[in-house]
Motif scaffolding. Sequence first.
Motif, PDB file in Angstrom:
ATOM      1  N   ASP A 114      -6.230  18.325   5.185  1.00  0.00           N
ATOM      2  CA  ASP A 114      -5.738  17.823   6.479  1.00  0.00           C
ATOM      3  C   ASP A 114      -4.682  16.728   6.333  1.00  0.00           C
ATOM      4  N   VAL A 115      -4.640  16.144   5.159  1.00  0.00           N
ATOM      5  CA  VAL A 115      -3.889  14.905   5.047  1.00  0.00           C
ATOM      6  C   VAL A 115      -2.406  15.071   5.368  1.00  0.00           C
ATOM      7  N   ALA A 116      -1.863  16.263   5.066  1.00  0.00           N
ATOM      8  CA  ALA A 116      -0.434  16.482   5.304  1.00  0.00           C
ATOM      9  C   ALA A 116      -0.080  16.351   6.774  1.00  0.00           C
ATOM     10  N   ARG A 135      -6.033   5.420  -1.527  1.00  0.00           N
ATOM     11  CA  ARG A 135      -6.055   3.995  -1.847  1.00  0.00           C
ATOM     12  C   ARG A 135      -6.882   3.214  -0.826  1.00  0.00           C
ATOM     13  N   PHE A 136      -6.775   3.622   0.450  1.00  0.00           N
ATOM     14  CA  PHE A 136      -7.496   2.877   1.482  1.00  0.00           C
ATOM     15  C   PHE A 136      -8.787   3.571   1.912  1.00  0.00           C
ATOM     16  N   GLY A 137      -9.118   4.641   1.223  1.00  0.00           N
ATOM     17  CA  GLY A 137     -10.420   5.283   1.429  1.00  0.00           C
ATOM     18  C   GLY A 137     -10.636   5.817   2.834  1.00  0.00           C
ATOM     19  N   ILE A 138      -9.640   6.484   3.383  1.00  0.00           N
ATOM     20  CA  ILE A 138      -9.779   7.043   4.734  1.00  0.00           C
ATOM     21  C   ILE A 138     -10.440   8.420   4.607  1.00  0.00           C
ATOM     22  N   PRO A 139     -11.520   8.668   5.361  1.00  0.00           N
ATOM     23  CA  PRO A 139     -12.224   9.950   5.214  1.00  0.00           C
ATOM     24  C   PRO A 139     -11.469  11.098   5.871  1.00  0.00           C
ATOM     25  N   GLY A 182       0.798  -1.228   0.000  1.00  0.00           N
ATOM     26  CA  GLY A 182       0.000   0.000   0.000  1.00  0.00           C
ATOM     27  C   GLY A 182       0.824   1.268   0.000  1.00  0.00           C
ATOM     28  N   LEU A 183       2.124   1.146   0.192  1.00  0.00           N
ATOM     29  CA  LEU A 183       2.951   2.361   0.235  1.00  0.00           C
ATOM     30  C   LEU A 183       3.279   2.880  -1.154  1.00  0.00           C
ATOM     31  N   GLY A 184       3.002   2.087  -2.164  1.00  0.00           N
ATOM     32  CA  GLY A 184       3.242   2.526  -3.539  1.00  0.00           C
ATOM     33  C   GLY A 184       4.693   2.924  -3.754  1.00  0.00           C
ATOM     34  N   GLU A 185       4.840   4.050  -4.416  1.00  0.00           N
ATOM     35  CA  GLU A 185       6.191   4.544  -4.741  1.00  0.00           C
ATOM     36  C   GLU A 185       7.032   4.747  -3.479  1.00  0.00           C
ATOM     37  N   ALA A 186       6.351   4.987  -2.365  1.00  0.00           N
ATOM     38  CA  ALA A 186       7.079   5.298  -1.131  1.00  0.00           C
ATOM     39  C   ALA A 186       7.791   4.078  -0.548  1.00  0.00           C
ATOM     40  N   GLY A 187       7.570   2.914  -1.129  1.00  0.00           N
ATOM     41  CA  GLY A 187       8.340   1.805  -0.578  1.00  0.00           C
ATOM     42  C   GLY A 187       7.824   0.413  -0.869  1.00  0.00           C
ATOM     43  N   ARG A 219      10.040  -2.400  -2.134  1.00  0.00           N
ATOM     44  CA  ARG A 219      11.402  -1.924  -2.446  1.00  0.00           C
ATOM     45  C   ARG A 219      12.389  -2.327  -1.365  1.00  0.00           C
ATOM     46  N   ASN A 220      13.647  -2.341  -1.740  1.00  0.00           N
ATOM     47  CA  ASN A 220      14.651  -2.766  -0.763  1.00  0.00           C
ATOM     48  C   ASN A 220      14.792  -1.782   0.386  1.00  0.00           C
ATOM     49  N   ILE A 221      14.413  -0.529   0.171  1.00  0.00           N
ATOM     50  CA  ILE A 221      14.551   0.470   1.245  1.00  0.00           C
ATOM     51  C   ILE A 221      13.356   0.448   2.194  1.00  0.00           C
ATOM     52  N   THR A 222      12.367  -0.358   1.893  1.00  0.00           N
ATOM     53  CA  THR A 222      11.082  -0.178   2.578  1.00  0.00           C
ATOM     54  C   THR A 222      11.131  -0.392   4.085  1.00  0.00           C
ATOM     55  N   HIS A 223      12.014  -1.289   4.549  1.00  0.00           N
ATOM     56  CA  HIS A 223      12.032  -1.579   5.988  1.00  0.00           C
ATOM     57  C   HIS A 223      12.286  -0.307   6.814  1.00  0.00           C
ATOM     58  N   GLN A 224      13.111   0.567   6.268  1.00  0.00           N
ATOM     59  CA  GLN A 224      13.523   1.755   7.019  1.00  0.00           C
ATOM     60  C   GLN A 224      12.623   2.963   6.775  1.00  0.00           C
ATOM     61  N   GLN A 225      11.653   2.806   5.879  1.00  0.00           N
ATOM     62  CA  GLN A 225      10.826   3.953   5.507  1.00  0.00           C
ATOM     63  C   GLN A 225       9.994   4.440   6.689  1.00  0.00           C
ATOM     64  N   LYS A 226      10.129   5.678   7.034  1.00  0.00           N
ATOM     65  CA  LYS A 226       9.318   6.198   8.138  1.00  0.00           C
ATOM     66  C   LYS A 226       8.826   7.621   7.902  1.00  0.00           C
ATOM     67  N   LYS A 227       9.200   8.159   6.755  1.00  0.00           N
ATOM     68  CA  LYS A 227       8.733   9.523   6.461  1.00  0.00           C
ATOM     69  C   LYS A 227       8.032   9.502   5.107  1.00  0.00           C
ATOM     70  N   LEU A 228       6.818  10.009   5.072  1.00  0.00           N
ATOM     71  CA  LEU A 228       6.114  10.092   3.792  1.00  0.00           C
ATOM     72  C   LEU A 228       5.834  11.558   3.502  1.00  0.00           C
ATOM     73  N   ASN A 229       5.986  11.941   2.246  1.00  0.00           N
ATOM     74  CA  ASN A 229       5.651  13.336   1.927  1.00  0.00           C
ATOM     75  C   ASN A 229       4.144  13.453   1.707  1.00  0.00           C
ATOM     76  N   GLU A 230       3.699  14.681   1.455  1.00  0.00           N
ATOM     77  CA  GLU A 230       2.259  14.926   1.400  1.00  0.00           C
ATOM     78  C   GLU A 230       1.591  14.101   0.296  1.00  0.00           C
ATOM     79  N   ASP A 231       2.239  14.054  -0.868  1.00  0.00           N
ATOM     80  CA  ASP A 231       1.651  13.297  -1.984  1.00  0.00           C
ATOM     81  C   ASP A 231       1.506  11.821  -1.632  1.00  0.00           C
ATOM     82  N   GLU A 232       2.532  11.302  -1.001  1.00  0.00           N
ATOM     83  CA  GLU A 232       2.508   9.881  -0.654  1.00  0.00           C
ATOM     84  C   GLU A 232       1.416   9.591   0.376  1.00  0.00           C
ATOM     85  N   LEU A 233       1.280  10.518   1.320  1.00  0.00           N
ATOM     86  CA  LEU A 233       0.216  10.351   2.319  1.00  0.00           C
ATOM     87  C   LEU A 233      -1.157  10.402   1.648  1.00  0.00           C
ATOM     88  N   ARG A 234      -1.303  11.348   0.720  1.00  0.00           N
ATOM     89  CA  ARG A 234      -2.591  11.500   0.049  1.00  0.00           C
ATOM     90  C   ARG A 234      -2.927  10.230  -0.741  1.00  0.00           C
TER      91      ARG A 234
END
Length: 896
Positions: free
Chosen positions: A440-442, A431-435, A403-408, A411-426
Amino acid sequence: MGTITNHLTNGRRAGTPDPELREWVESFEALVEESGAERAAQILEQLRAHAERTGIRLPFAASTPYVNTIPYEKQPPFPGDQEIERRIKSIIRWNALAMVVRANRMEHNIGGHISTYASQATLFEVGFNHFFRAKTDQSEGDLVYFQGHAAPGIYARAFLEGRLTVQQMENFRRELHEGGGLSSYPHPWLMPDFWQFPTVSMGLSPILAIYQARFNRYLEDRGVKPKSDAKVWAFLGDGETDEPEALGAITLASREQLDNLIFVVNCNLQRLDGPVRGNGKIIQELEAIFRGAGWNVIKVLWGSDWDPLLEHDTEGVLVQRMGEAVDGDYQKYVVAPGSYTRQHFFGTDPRLLKMVEHLSDDQIRRLRLGGHDPRKAYAAYQAAVEHRGSPTVVLARTIKGYGLGEAGEGRNITHQQKKLNEDELREFRSRFGIPIRDEDVADAPFYRPPENSPEMQYLRARRQELGGFVPQRSVLAPPVKADLSELFREFEAGSEGREVSTTMAFVGMLRKLMRDPEIGKLVVPIVPDEARTFGMESLFRQVGIYAHGGQKYEPVDVHTLLYYKEAVDGQILEEGITEAGSVCSFTAAGTAYSTHGINTIPFFIFYSMFGLQRIGDLVWAAADMGARGFLLGGTSGRTTLAGEGLQHQDGNSHILALPVPNLRAYDPAYAYEMATILEDGIQRMYRDQERIFYYITVMNEPYVMPAMPAGAREGILRGLYRMYPAQGKKTKLRAQLLGSGAILTEALRAQEVLAERFGVSADVWSVTSYKELYRDAMEADRENLLHTGTKPRVPFITAALAGAPGPIIAASDYIKALPLMVAKWMPRPPVCLGTDGFGRSDSRAALRRFFEVDAPSIALAALVELHREGQVDAATIQRAIKEFEMDTAKPNPAIS
Ligand SMILES: Cc1ncc(C[n+]2csc(CCOP(=O)(O)OP(=O)(O)O)c2C)c(N)n1
Ligand SMILES: [Mg+2]
């Protein structure tokens, strides 16, 4: 042959073009239809045996084709509301992600993991909604070992359940923050009402879970708790299975037929740095290992999207292709566009390409895997809980960072991923339909649906149905009442001239304890194939060795008094040569006060050198869990265990006991010291319910046990007391000799030599615990630092030694750092004698001379100190060296 198996595994009719084979397949299928699968399997088995007899060698295959173990036809209907469950899971996914992202915004690099839970979510949620039963008044409840790095997902669920506040969620990984926070990983010590099992040191949770499941059986077989159908679930990473502890005890689980145990391995094919087996297939490897060990293996590889494709795989080409691609390929298909998978995976055979021609590239990319499909996970879990006769492992294929898409995602870097930018959060939100609104999403706000929403009602109803919330830790065991002072009294009298070792004395105490009407049945003696070494074989007959199936043979020594008696209700856990397994039993028994509400008291006795040094991390985990009980380091001491040499002789373990905060460590020399420590320990742990446990070293050197001196109790427990003051009229020359454990006898001999030959009146002190002295003194220092102006607290050791005249010589069978760590609080700097260096095989006398801890070495140290103070002349020192036959040119044992 492989093709036939593939077809059968998939449970569909074969359309093979080979007419002879086709005939065989058809008659086999007729057999299945007429006589059932079990009979068909029986016949195949007999055919195989027949083939072997006629010399036809069939290749051994420990693994099965790379498809789901449970074919679509055998899949039970999904009992839940899949859509609501998906929405709940999506919200939990979001909150788990938000808590990591927010924590790292508030505190740069505070860490946390998104991608582990992202791959686990379905595997957990199916468990939460349909399987994990909480402890209630009526039922025991399941014990769940959650994969440590997936903790954010467990918190996120508890937040929805109303068990955690927004503030706690915000303080994830900031436990010291105002209002408290949430610990990074499952730590019962830090969240004692929540977490039960520390799982983050990889490899420990699987072995702990195995012995936990076995211990549950042990309690039932002995009638200490009622029988139950409760399960032990352990969720592991696929990378984690490389830890030797993870797989090291799996044969115990099958040997003991632990069908109360379920492993779920989250096979996202990745670990921290990259693929687990890029060039191979971790799932096939694990399947072979577990099957070989006798486990029930359920593979959950492909989601429902793949069912129609497999249905059309009449020639087995798809199954074959699935088996060919390696994990590195599969990881690539997650990251690459659908066109890549079409070309590289399906493109190897025109028949495969045809199979997916009706799917768009995007649909190919989204073909869901088994571990992300609740229906598949449910089918596997249901089969696992119903399975009888062996433990089950579910090998579930997932995508790391799902579900992280491009953000991880993948990917091989995914284990360490802990920061998402605004686009990635959006993108994740959509994708998961959170209201949550775009504006506010940022901020990555936490989201909890209204109380009366269908999601919240469903979630609560499911947990209610399953007895309450999981995980949850409670302490239900009532304190023990026993007053054991009478029971231990006899050991205060001494051995009346008989030579005994502290090990023998301990075994005597254990035997008495086991006869006590209240405590007796709670005692759990644990030995790693070392009972005879410690003279405990008499217990074999007295209480029996636990064997789930009872003793099925007549033991060779049945005619002897102390024969090797195994029994269903045997009390001893004879673990075989596994200190790691034994300490897991210790932990299960030591935490039964919480897991079962039963105060079992484990006594795990082992070679002290193969204890803390070898299994230190498991002891650390036991400490985190608040395990109670006694670890007994047997045959301890670098010079006391004569003959055994470098690898066996322990001069380290008391130093290794030092860092474990709630571990009390004692090195008693005499039976009465041991009795005092045991009695106090049981009362503190089981009556006062302190979260402490004990490490006590015991020796195999026999000597006469003296009677307990009056007033010694406090000193024994606090670490030091004057055991034998200088006798007769005191001379001008004074000294203080501190001895501990086996070296106390050397100090006593030194006292004699000093008095008789050198006119020195020395007091002998027994140091039962340098760790206790250190702890107390450190506490006093801290208090005095924080509260200047008030009357300073005097450390126990300072008060005890105040007014004790003359030089101080502190000798132990451990490295010199042990006494040195309390030197600061002594009236004058001590001379520390100890056993730094590698051990040797030789007699005790030779070893003590070699390490310079024998009586003459102690006496010489005292004389040299007196000489430095100007109280003894140089000639006396020369005389002593000569009389003691000291080799002053001998190499330093610390480095030789
Ligand atoms: C004993 C130990 N060694 C190393 C680590 C560091 N570590 C944490 S997670 C991880 C990778 C985990 O991979 P896997 O088990 O496959 O779990 P996944 O996150 O992929 O589900 C590592 C090496 C650890 N926690 N414990
Ligand atoms: Mg992994």
